[in-house]
Design a protein around this motif. Sequence first.
Motif, PDB file in Angstrom:
ATOM      1  N   ILE A  17      15.014  -7.124  26.030  1.00  0.00           N
ATOM      2  CA  ILE A  17      15.669  -8.160  25.244  1.00  0.00           C
ATOM      3  C   ILE A  17      14.643  -9.162  24.734  1.00  0.00           C
ATOM      4  CG2 ILE A  17      17.885  -7.938  26.411  1.00  0.00           C
ATOM      5  CD1 ILE A  17      17.212 -10.529  27.937  1.00  0.00           C
ATOM      6  N   SER A  18      14.925  -9.727  23.576  1.00  0.00           N
ATOM      7  CA  SER A  18      14.153 -10.814  22.999  1.00  0.00           C
ATOM      8  C   SER A  18      15.129 -11.894  22.554  1.00  0.00           C
ATOM      9  CB  SER A  18      13.323 -10.336  21.800  1.00  0.00           C
ATOM     10  OG  SER A  18      12.341  -9.408  22.206  1.00  0.00           O
ATOM     11  N   MET A  19      14.605 -13.093  22.387  1.00  0.00           N
ATOM     12  CA  MET A  19      15.447 -14.219  21.973  1.00  0.00           C
ATOM     13  C   MET A  19      14.853 -14.871  20.737  1.00  0.00           C
ATOM     14  SD  MET A  19      16.449 -16.003  25.605  1.00  0.00           S
ATOM     15  CE  MET A  19      14.749 -16.157  26.160  1.00  0.00           C
ATOM     16  N   CYS A  20      15.723 -15.435  19.914  1.00  0.00           N
ATOM     17  CA  CYS A  20      15.242 -16.172  18.754  1.00  0.00           C
ATOM     18  C   CYS A  20      16.187 -17.331  18.446  1.00  0.00           C
ATOM     19  CB  CYS A  20      15.079 -15.265  17.536  1.00  0.00           C
ATOM     20  SG  CYS A  20      16.584 -14.442  17.006  1.00  0.00           S
ATOM     21  N   ASP A  21      15.604 -18.412  17.951  1.00  0.00           N
ATOM     22  CA  ASP A  21      16.378 -19.583  17.564  1.00  0.00           C
ATOM     23  C   ASP A  21      16.692 -19.512  16.078  1.00  0.00           C
ATOM     24  OD1 ASP A  21      16.061 -20.480  20.150  1.00  0.00           O
ATOM     25  OD2 ASP A  21      14.447 -21.892  19.669  1.00  0.00           O
ATOM     26  N   ILE A  22      17.956 -19.752  15.733  1.00  0.00           N
ATOM     27  CA  ILE A  22      18.403 -19.749  14.339  1.00  0.00           C
ATOM     28  C   ILE A  22      18.746 -21.178  13.952  1.00  0.00           C
ATOM     29  CG2 ILE A  22      19.927 -18.674  12.655  1.00  0.00           C
ATOM     30  CD1 ILE A  22      18.442 -16.634  14.399  1.00  0.00           C
ATOM     31  N   PRO A  23      18.077 -21.769  12.955  1.00  0.00           N
ATOM     32  CA  PRO A  23      18.406 -23.148  12.558  1.00  0.00           C
ATOM     33  C   PRO A  23      19.788 -23.225  11.931  1.00  0.00           C
ATOM     34  CG  PRO A  23      16.866 -22.177  10.990  1.00  0.00           C
ATOM     35  CD  PRO A  23      16.999 -21.189  12.120  1.00  0.00           C
ATOM     36  N   TYR A  24      20.516 -24.273  12.266  1.00  0.00           N
ATOM     37  CA  TYR A  24      21.854 -24.441  11.704  1.00  0.00           C
ATOM     38  C   TYR A  24      21.772 -24.975  10.284  1.00  0.00           C
ATOM     39  CZ  TYR A  24      26.311 -26.595  10.572  1.00  0.00           C
ATOM     40  OH  TYR A  24      27.452 -26.972   9.926  1.00  0.00           O
ATOM     41  N   SER A  25      22.589 -24.422   9.414  1.00  0.00           N
ATOM     42  CA  SER A  25      22.767 -24.920   8.051  1.00  0.00           C
ATOM     43  C   SER A  25      24.255 -24.987   7.763  1.00  0.00           C
ATOM     44  CB  SER A  25      22.082 -23.992   7.040  1.00  0.00           C
ATOM     45  OG  SER A  25      22.465 -24.329   5.710  1.00  0.00           O
ATOM     46  N   ASP A  26      24.681 -26.019   7.052  1.00  0.00           N
ATOM     47  CA  ASP A  26      26.090 -26.111   6.664  1.00  0.00           C
ATOM     48  C   ASP A  26      26.507 -24.932   5.790  1.00  0.00           C
ATOM     49  OD1 ASP A  26      27.062 -28.360   7.965  1.00  0.00           O
ATOM     50  OD2 ASP A  26      26.354 -29.730   6.420  1.00  0.00           O
ATOM     51  N   ASP A  27      25.546 -24.380   5.079  1.00  0.00           N
ATOM     52  CA  ASP A  27      25.835 -23.258   4.192  1.00  0.00           C
ATOM     53  C   ASP A  27      25.803 -21.946   4.982  1.00  0.00           C
ATOM     54  OD1 ASP A  27      26.010 -22.261   1.264  1.00  0.00           O
ATOM     55  OD2 ASP A  27      24.406 -21.058   2.146  1.00  0.00           O
ATOM     56  N   ALA A  52      12.582 -10.674  15.739  1.00  0.00           N
ATOM     57  CA  ALA A  52      12.552 -10.624  17.204  1.00  0.00           C
ATOM     58  C   ALA A  52      12.660  -9.190  17.709  1.00  0.00           C
ATOM     59  CB  ALA A  52      13.687 -11.472  17.775  1.00  0.00           C
ATOM     60  N   ILE A  53      13.491  -8.383  17.063  1.00  0.00           N
ATOM     61  CA  ILE A  53      13.627  -6.974  17.438  1.00  0.00           C
ATOM     62  C   ILE A  53      12.318  -6.228  17.219  1.00  0.00           C
ATOM     63  CG2 ILE A  53      14.747  -4.796  16.779  1.00  0.00           C
ATOM     64  CD1 ILE A  53      17.282  -6.500  16.161  1.00  0.00           C
ATOM     65  N   GLU A  54      11.663  -6.501  16.109  1.00  0.00           N
ATOM     66  CA  GLU A  54      10.436  -5.796  15.761  1.00  0.00           C
ATOM     67  C   GLU A  54       9.242  -6.261  16.596  1.00  0.00           C
ATOM     68  OE1 GLU A  54       7.823  -3.208  14.016  1.00  0.00           O
ATOM     69  OE2 GLU A  54      10.008  -3.242  13.860  1.00  0.00           O
ATOM     70  N   LYS A  55       9.094  -7.569  16.781  1.00  0.00           N
ATOM     71  CA  LYS A  55       7.908  -8.103  17.455  1.00  0.00           C
ATOM     72  C   LYS A  55       8.054  -8.148  18.974  1.00  0.00           C
ATOM     73  CE  LYS A  55       5.331 -11.053  15.285  1.00  0.00           C
ATOM     74  NZ  LYS A  55       4.750 -12.288  14.686  1.00  0.00           N
ATOM     75  N   ILE A  82      20.320 -13.662  21.627  1.00  0.00           N
ATOM     76  CA  ILE A  82      19.644 -12.633  22.405  1.00  0.00           C
ATOM     77  C   ILE A  82      19.880 -11.281  21.737  1.00  0.00           C
ATOM     78  CG2 ILE A  82      19.503 -11.466  24.647  1.00  0.00           C
ATOM     79  CD1 ILE A  82      20.529 -14.062  25.922  1.00  0.00           C
ATOM     80  N   VAL A  83      18.796 -10.533  21.508  1.00  0.00           N
ATOM     81  CA  VAL A  83      18.898  -9.225  20.858  1.00  0.00           C
ATOM     82  C   VAL A  83      18.176  -8.179  21.694  1.00  0.00           C
ATOM     83  CG1 VAL A  83      19.084 -10.167  18.522  1.00  0.00           C
ATOM     84  CG2 VAL A  83      16.822  -9.668  19.474  1.00  0.00           C
ATOM     85  N   GLN A  84      18.573  -6.935  21.528  1.00  0.00           N
ATOM     86  CA  GLN A  84      17.846  -5.837  22.158  1.00  0.00           C
ATOM     87  C   GLN A  84      16.713  -5.435  21.230  1.00  0.00           C
ATOM     88  OE1 GLN A  84      20.047  -2.201  22.901  1.00  0.00           O
ATOM     89  NE2 GLN A  84      18.659  -1.601  24.544  1.00  0.00           N
ATOM     90  N   ASN A  85      15.478  -5.511  21.720  1.00  0.00           N
ATOM     91  CA  ASN A  85      14.338  -5.216  20.859  1.00  0.00           C
ATOM     92  C   ASN A  85      14.040  -3.710  20.813  1.00  0.00           C
ATOM     93  OD1 ASN A  85      12.653  -4.555  23.129  1.00  0.00           O
ATOM     94  ND2 ASN A  85      12.240  -6.736  23.429  1.00  0.00           N
ATOM     95  N   LYS A  86      13.041  -3.349  20.036  1.00  0.00           N
ATOM     96  CA  LYS A  86      12.753  -1.925  19.813  1.00  0.00           C
ATOM     97  C   LYS A  86      12.191  -1.229  21.047  1.00  0.00           C
ATOM     98  CE  LYS A  86       8.071  -2.453  17.902  1.00  0.00           C
ATOM     99  NZ  LYS A  86       7.226  -2.169  16.715  1.00  0.00           N
TER     100      LYS A  86
END
Length: 205
Positions: free
Chosen positions: A95-105, A120-123, A87-91
């Motif tokens: 608030i906006s939300m975004c999914d981040i895919p998990y990577s081992d790296d 997400a902040i911008e859009k 969850i992020v505070q947008n411009k």
Amino acid sequence: MKTEINPNETSRCEAFKWWISSTQPMVTFVRTFNVGRLRKASKRMGIKFNALLCWCICKAASTIDEFYLLPEDGKLYRYDKLAVNVIVQNKKGSISMCDIPYSDDIRTFDADYQRLTALAIEKCEILSLDGYMVIGTSALPHTELDVVVNQYSGTLNNPFAVWGRYRRSLFKTTLPISFQFHHVQMDGLQVGHFLNNLQVEINRL
């Protein structure tokens, strides 16, 4: 990928019978973590504290089979990939939300984290990933929190982790984290393993 499965053919058979129709199927565990190494790694690696913690959460969950299961609309589904919701505070100041895919790296994960949170902040939109079992998170770094309890209705069934500002003392840095889960998805035993794994992954940094 998301696949519907027969609960009777899984280890969650009895839990599905007991809890799928419950009006309050969610359970909350709270544990205080030593995050001193996480804080130091954040500075050393140039990666945000919350991004590193989200990676550790996914890493700790990735070895536990139950994290790939999720009850939805009275059915049970299996996923083959994990993601974390941020969850992020947008411009616009909302608030906006975004999914981040998990990577081992870690670096790959952080690149996705930076790109998708900035988008997400911008859009000012919700950016969702299809086919991922998503672990929800909410960070309130400007407020010290002891415990957070979210919805208990079972409307949103994904596991959910919440934390506030970490606490620094002379010898260590600590952070209480509230973790909520649906009882069909897992029991206290699996959550206990997850919380132990999370401290291990934090220490490895």
